[in-house]
Design a protein around this motif. Structure first.
Motif, PDB file in Angstrom:
ATOM      1  N   MET A  34       6.707  12.635   5.733  1.00 21.85           N
ATOM      2  CA  MET A  34       6.329  11.762   4.646  1.00 21.85           C
ATOM      3  C   MET A  34       6.706  10.325   4.993  1.00 21.85           C
ATOM      4  SD  MET A  34       7.167  12.237   0.670  1.00 21.85           S
ATOM      5  CE  MET A  34       8.309  11.041   0.074  1.00 21.85           C
ATOM      6  N   THR A  35       5.844   9.380   4.666  1.00 22.10           N
ATOM      7  CA  THR A  35       6.079   7.974   4.931  1.00 22.10           C
ATOM      8  C   THR A  35       6.672   7.310   3.697  1.00 22.10           C
ATOM      9  OG1 THR A  35       4.221   7.896   6.451  1.00 22.10           O
ATOM     10  CG2 THR A  35       4.994   5.803   5.595  1.00 22.10           C
ATOM     11  N   ASN A  36       7.689   6.512   3.914  1.00 25.99           N
ATOM     12  CA  ASN A  36       8.313   5.763   2.826  1.00 25.99           C
ATOM     13  C   ASN A  36       7.818   4.326   2.898  1.00 25.99           C
ATOM     14  OD1 ASN A  36       9.926   4.815   0.812  1.00 25.99           O
ATOM     15  ND2 ASN A  36      11.857   5.231   1.843  1.00 25.99           N
ATOM     16  N   THR A  37       7.264   3.819   1.822  1.00 26.72           N
ATOM     17  CA  THR A  37       6.732   2.462   1.788  1.00 26.72           C
ATOM     18  C   THR A  37       7.521   1.630   0.793  1.00 26.72           C
ATOM     19  OG1 THR A  37       4.530   3.296   2.270  1.00 26.72           O
ATOM     20  CG2 THR A  37       4.672   1.076   1.394  1.00 26.72           C
ATOM     21  N   LYS A  38       7.856   0.390   1.184  1.00 25.63           N
ATOM     22  CA  LYS A  38       8.584  -0.502   0.298  1.00 25.63           C
ATOM     23  C   LYS A  38       7.849  -1.831   0.224  1.00 25.63           C
ATOM     24  CE  LYS A  38      12.857  -2.931  -0.404  1.00 25.63           C
ATOM     25  NZ  LYS A  38      14.113  -3.382   0.090  1.00 25.63           N
ATOM     26  N   LEU A  39       7.681  -2.346  -0.974  1.00 28.66           N
ATOM     27  CA  LEU A  39       7.063  -3.646  -1.171  1.00 28.66           C
ATOM     28  C   LEU A  39       8.102  -4.725  -0.900  1.00 28.66           C
ATOM     29  CD1 LEU A  39       4.681  -5.380  -2.121  1.00 28.66           C
ATOM     30  CD2 LEU A  39       5.568  -5.124  -4.453  1.00 28.66           C
ATOM     31  N   ILE A  40       7.778  -5.639  -0.012  1.00 26.58           N
ATOM     32  CA  ILE A  40       8.661  -6.769   0.269  1.00 26.58           C
ATOM     33  C   ILE A  40       8.219  -7.896  -0.645  1.00 26.58           C
ATOM     34  CG2 ILE A  40       9.448  -8.405   2.009  1.00 26.58           C
ATOM     35  CD1 ILE A  40       8.814  -6.230   4.097  1.00 26.58           C
ATOM     36  N   GLU A  41       9.072  -8.266  -1.580  1.00 26.52           N
ATOM     37  CA  GLU A  41       8.677  -9.175  -2.651  1.00 26.52           C
ATOM     38  C   GLU A  41       9.016 -10.639  -2.406  1.00 26.52           C
ATOM     39  OE1 GLU A  41       9.992  -7.721  -6.435  1.00 26.52           O
ATOM     40  OE2 GLU A  41       9.347  -5.683  -5.975  1.00 26.52           O
TER      41      GLU A  41
END
Length: 65
Positions: free
Chosen positions: A1-8
């Motif tokens: 599973m890929t973990n995605t994080k929004l860089i704000e």
């Protein structure tokens, strides 16, 4: 599973880059501009033996020397 994080923010991006660059075996960077004297620039100088490729845009001449 890929973990995605929004860089704000630029601050979040800088922190993430510093953490990843510290443990990377090889670093590849492509950016539209760059500035010397920043935490990211200092980390790249320290890791210069692991920088495989560094491409900086110069089209508008806004990158610091």
């Amino acid at each position: 599973m890929t973990n995605t994080k929004l860089i704000e923010s630029a601050k979040d991006a800088s922190r993430l880059f510093l953490r990843l660059a510290a443990s990377a075996d090889e670093i590849w960077v492509v950016t539209a501009w760059a500035s010397d004297g920043t935490d990211v620039a200092r980390s790249l100088w320290k890791a210069r033996d692991r920088v495989a490729r560094l491409v900086v845009g110069l089209d508008f001449h806004q990158t610091s020397a």
